[in-house]
Design a protein around this motif. Structure first.
Motif: not given
Length: 339
Positions: A98-110, A148-163
């Motif tokens: 439910q969190f992406t790699l890009d979210d890890q810094p903000e997740l760690d801050r919280y 807590v590990v933000a484990a998912n691939a970044p959403a924008d990269i996933v969307r662009c791979i899909g496109r």
């Protein structure tokens, strides 16, 4: 016994170790009585409590808990399992789709107490059901210093791979590419078949002779590669978590499609690290007229353990409104350039 009473009994059973024995005649087992209820069973047909399940899983390196996104019973079971597993092995890591790699810094801050919950939600673009579904797991972790590990691939990269397909990775800068798996599209034939069948395609991505079929197959193939990027990234993050936290038990939360039948991220994880003890816990809907024996015969192999839930309400009965809702999602999708 009233339905309300059965619900209370079911919840008490989940929380205690006294319901771990298998009652005589699984077909007589009362199905889930509310959206919060779940009934846990192993592949031998024995029923388990949350505490009983935690004891069974105490030695596992990785526990993958599949969910139906937004189902109250699935999220309650995950929270109860996290707590019960912690009692067995406090050295724990929580990994989340439910969190992406890009979210890890903000997740760690919280987690470190440097930001508030609304800031976490805003800065990570957390899922709409965060407070109802994932807050208990994050707060449990925060209060006990569980990584807590933000484990998912970044959403924008996933969307662009899909496109545009897997070639989009060539457009990433070194820092972006370095955070993704070296081989991001590992898969298995069974998962490929399952994916295309789920999309209503029987060709499994084979190119047809007609131009329209070929274009459609290319889109489907790109969508599959986007799915594989998610699975491979999650598997990679679980492996990194074990490397960064030796002798810890990793609990990974994901949509059940990514893990059931030991496909998806589980298959990738086991290919990369066959030495790991990986346990899969998968949800199954218990529909009206079903009995436990038939459910186990049909769905028992979806995980090492399965938990049965009431089905979710049907979203639409009007097909035109359903189609319009889908089109509205496309119209409101982020304006993203994949050039």
């Amino acid at each position: 016994m009233t339905n309300y009473s059965r619900t209370l009994v079911t919840l008490a059973c989940l929380l205690s170790a006294g319901c771990a024995s298998n009652p005589a005649g699984n077909s007589e087992t009362v199905p889930p009585q509310s959206q919060y209820d779940s009934i846990i069973a192993d592949n031998e047909g024995s029923l388990l409590s949350i505490n009983g399940l935690a004891k069974e899983l105490a030695t596992a390196d990785v526990i993958v808990i599949g969910e139906y996104h937004g189902h109250h019973g699935a999220h309650l079971l995950q929270a109860l399992m996290q707590s019960a597993l912690y009692q067995q092995r406090p050295a724990q890591v929580l990994s989340m789709e439910q969190f992406t790699l890009d979210d890890q810094p903000e997740l760690d801050r919280y987690l470190a107490g440097q930001s508030g919950e609304e800031e976490l939600i805003e800065d990570t673009d957390a899922w709409p059901n965060y407070k109802a579904s994932y807050r208990p797991l994050i707060e449990f972790s925060r209060n006990r210093n569980i990584p807590v590990v933000a484990a998912n691939a970044p959403a924008d990269i996933v969307r662009c791979i899909g496109r545009t397909g897997e070639s989009y990775l060539e457009h990433l800068d070194q820092a972006q590419r370095r955070q993704l798996p070296d081989d991001p599209f590992i898969d298995t034939p069974g998962y490929r078949r399952k994916f295309f069948e789920a999309l209503g395609s029987g060709h499994g991505g084979d190119h047809g002779s007609k131009h329209g079929e070929t274009a459609n197959n290319k889109r489907l193939e790109s969508s599959y590669k986007a799915q594989l990027l998610r699975d491979n990234t999650m598997a990679d993050q679980v492996i990194r978590a074990l490397e960064n936290h030796p002798d810890h038990q990793v609990i990974h939360l994901t949509g059940t499609f990514h893990s059931e039948d030991r496909l998806g991220m589980v298959a990738v994880l086991e290919k990369k690290r066959p030495d790991l003890e990986v346990a899969v816990v998968s949800p199954v809907f218990w529909r009206s007229g079903d009995d436990l024996d038939s459910l186990l015969e049909t769905h028992g192999g979806k995980g090492d353990f399965v938990y049965f839930l009431q089905p979710l309400p049907q979203e639409y009965r009007d097909t035109d409104r359903h189609r319009e809702a889908i089109m509205e999602q496309f119209r409101n999708s982020p304006d993203l350039s994949c050039d």
